[in-house]
Structures are given as C-alpha cells and as structure tokens.
Design a protein around this motif. Structure first.
Motif, short mmCIF file in Angstrom:
data_model
loop_
_atom_site.label_atom_id
_atom_site.label_comp_id
_atom_site.label_asym_id
_atom_site.label_seq_id
_atom_site.Cartn_x
_atom_site.Cartn_y
_atom_site.Cartn_z
N VAL A 95 0.85 -1.17 0.00
CA VAL A 95 0.00 0.00 0.00
C VAL A 95 0.90 1.23 0.00
CG1 VAL A 95 -1.85 1.23 1.18
CG2 VAL A 95 -1.78 -1.26 1.25
N TYR A 96 0.76 2.05 -1.03
CA TYR A 96 1.64 3.21 -1.19
C TYR A 96 0.87 4.51 -0.94
CZ TYR A 96 5.05 0.06 -3.26
OH TYR A 96 5.95 -0.96 -3.45
N TYR A 97 1.54 5.42 -0.26
CA TYR A 97 0.96 6.72 0.08
C TYR A 97 1.83 7.83 -0.49
CZ TYR A 97 -2.00 4.25 3.41
OH TYR A 97 -2.91 3.40 3.97
N LYS A 142 4.16 10.69 -0.36
CA LYS A 142 5.13 10.96 0.68
C LYS A 142 4.92 12.32 1.32
CE LYS A 142 10.08 10.69 1.59
NZ LYS A 142 11.41 10.41 1.01
N TYR A 143 4.28 13.26 0.61
CA TYR A 143 4.15 14.62 1.10
C TYR A 143 2.79 14.89 1.73
CZ TYR A 143 8.41 15.12 -1.55
OH TYR A 143 9.68 14.95 -2.03
N SER A 144 1.72 14.37 1.13
CA SER A 144 0.39 14.64 1.66
C SER A 144 -0.13 13.50 2.53
CB SER A 144 -0.60 14.88 0.50
OG SER A 144 -0.81 13.68 -0.23
N GLY A 145 0.46 12.31 2.41
CA GLY A 145 -0.01 11.16 3.17
C GLY A 145 -1.23 10.48 2.58
N LYS A 146 -1.71 10.94 1.43
CA LYS A 146 -2.91 10.35 0.81
C LYS A 146 -2.60 8.98 0.22
CE LYS A 146 -5.13 14.75 -0.41
NZ LYS A 146 -6.33 14.52 0.42
N HIS A 147 -3.56 8.06 0.35
CA HIS A 147 -3.44 6.74 -0.26
C HIS A 147 -3.44 6.89 -1.77
CE1 HIS A 147 -5.30 2.45 -0.75
NE2 HIS A 147 -4.04 2.51 -1.14
N ALA A 148 -2.38 6.41 -2.44
CA ALA A 148 -2.24 6.61 -3.87
C ALA A 148 -2.27 5.33 -4.69
CB ALA A 148 -0.94 7.36 -4.17
N LEU A 149 -1.80 4.22 -4.13
CA LEU A 149 -1.63 3.01 -4.94
C LEU A 149 -1.61 1.77 -4.07
CD1 LEU A 149 -0.77 1.67 -7.74
CD2 LEU A 149 1.58 2.05 -7.00
N TYR A 164 3.73 0.76 2.88
CA TYR A 164 3.58 -0.17 3.99
C TYR A 164 3.19 -1.51 3.38
CZ TYR A 164 2.53 4.37 6.06
OH TYR A 164 2.55 5.68 6.41
N THR A 165 3.53 -2.62 4.04
CA THR A 165 3.05 -3.92 3.60
C THR A 165 1.68 -4.14 4.22
OG1 THR A 165 5.28 -4.78 3.47
CG2 THR A 165 3.50 -6.39 3.56
#
Length: 278
Positions: free
Chosen positions: A26-28, A30-37, A117-118
């Motif tokens: 799960v990728y966010y 890096k600057y806004s913390g929003k869930h992206a991928l 994060y995993t």
C-alpha cells in the motif's frame, strides 16, 4: 436418448495464483499522506527510466489499484531538444505518477513520490489507513513520533501527518526554551494528555524532534493528530512556504540500447515516450 453429462474434477494444482496469495503493498503520497496506490509489485525492485529515474510499473503483469485524479497533460523538453508528453496522475494536488499514453500499459511512478507499507488482510478490510512509520511504539505504554517544526508561523497548528514526519507550525523558534514549551503546549491540547506525559528528544536538526508520549498507543496518537489536521481552517492549513516544488528538471535522453531494466528512452518531438521492453 438420455442427456449427456460431463463430470469435471478440479484439484488445488489446477488453480492459478490469486490476489490473496501475493503480498500487497500500500503506497501513500510521501508529502500529503494520501493513499495513492495498492499493488502486488514491490516498487523498490521495479525497473527505472534513465531519463527521470521514474519507477516503471507494468499494469498488465501486476495487480494495480490506483487512487489518483487526472492531473492533465504536460510537455517536457529534454536537453537534446526532444519533447515528451506526460499524462499526469495526482494524489490530491500533487503529481505522483504519469503515463505516456492516455490508457498506456506502463505506469511511471515519480521518483521519491510514494512511500509504502506492507498491507495485511485486516488493514485492507478495515478501510482505515495504517499508522505511518513516523509514529511507533517504543515500550508497552510509550509512543514515539518524529516531528518536523515550521517556526515563526502566524498560528500554532498540526499541518499534516506524513510517512516521515508529523509536521507542526509554531509562532516561536525551536532554538529557544519558549518555542519548545509552545510546541509541548500545543501537543498537550491536541493529544489530550498532561504535560508530564510528553517529552522531547533530539532529532537530526533543531527543527526535528522526537516526541515521546506516555500512556497512549500509536493508533491513538495518530488518530488524534489526524483529527487536528482535519479541523484546520482551509485558509490556515497551507501557506506559500509549504508548497512543494513538483517541477521536473529535464535530463539527458539515453541511448535506447543502454536504458536499464528494459525502460525505454524519451520520445521524439510531439510523440509519447516508448514503454520499457517486456
């Protein structure tokens, strides 16, 4: 004539791989913390383009769930005079990825744009973001949070929680005792604890500190910090000095024969960049 019947027998060996058998990442932003991928591809091991060091993700070879909005098309001129089209994808207002064709097979993740994060089944099923790695348990009843402090602001507030830091703005300076006391007083109110439950430890610079919270779990600390961020007035939540420079510095286009990891070079003028070889 009796109807024909066909009996089919399946075993576990006949079943192909399913999503649940693969680790999910799960990728966010890096600057806004929003869930992206969310994907089954570990981007740390994926090939990169030599032109801008973007990560190349093959959407046909991997499970890809993208949480991004259309960021429009951008034209980038390289140093050798060629022009590349990029169809940007944004997490919030910040670009995190692009394609070289509107529905292209290959997704290019901007260098240093995402953190991961995993994911496990419980986290995915709950639909809530996991606690970022900047907030972690250091003892049974103690939580540590990495802070990045913006000084001499107009108001005191928690700006945002990212994977790397909890970013906070204060009116004073962290080089003074009054500034550190101001920071602790702000966090006391946000976290709903006594001052005696908070302590500051040295970080990598004057503006970076390690906060230790006694009596709260990482989940509770994250939840209360994020609640404070969400309550910020829009007019105060982001000043001009917080705007992140997202421009891409043009880089030299490599020889196609030397592109690493099968990643392709940039396109010629008015053409999209070619995808990496399978």
């Amino acid at each position: 004539m009796p109807p024909r019947r066909t009996t089919l027998t399946y075993s576990s060996e006949d079943v192909g791989p399913v999503v649940g058998d693969r680790p999910l990442y799960v990728y966010y932003c890096k600057y806004s913390g929003k869930h992206a991928l969310t994907t089954d591809c570990n981007l740390a091991a994926a090939p990169r383009r030599r032109t801008d060091h973007a990560i190349v993700l093959d959407t046909q070879a991997h499970l890809v769930k993208l949480y991004a909005s259309d960021g429009g098309m951008k034209l980038l001129r390289r140093r050798n005079g060629t022009v590349e089209r990029q169809f940007r994808l944004n997490a919030g207002k910040l670009p995190v990825a692009y394609r070289t064709e509107p529905e292209g097979r290959f997704l290019y993740i901007l260098d240093n744009a995402l953190t991961t994060y995993t994911a496990d089944e419980s986290a995915l099923g709950a639909g809530t973001p996991p606690v970022p790695p900047c907030i972690l348990a250091i003892d049974k009843d103690k939580t540590q949070a990495a802070l990045e402090v913006d000084e001499r602001g107009k108001v005191r507030l928690v700006l945002r929680v990212t994977a790397d830091f909890v970013r906070i703005q204060i009116k004073g300076s962290m080089s003074t005792t009054n500034g550190q006391e101001e920071l602790l007083e702000l966090l006391r109110g946000v976290l709903g604890v006594r001052l005696g439950q908070l302590s500051l430890q040295r970080g990598e610079s004057v503006r970076h500190k390690m906060l230790v919270v006694d009596g709260l779990s990482p989940e509770t600390v994250f939840s209360r910090l994020q609640k404070s961020v969400n309550s910020n007035p829009r007019s105060l939540g982001r000043s001009s000095k917080h705007i992140i420079n997202t421009s891409i510095v043009p880089m030299e286009v490599p020889d196609p024969a030397t592109a690493p990891g099968g990643a392709a070079p940039a396109s010629s003028a008015a053409a999209a960049a070619a995808p990496p070889a399978p």
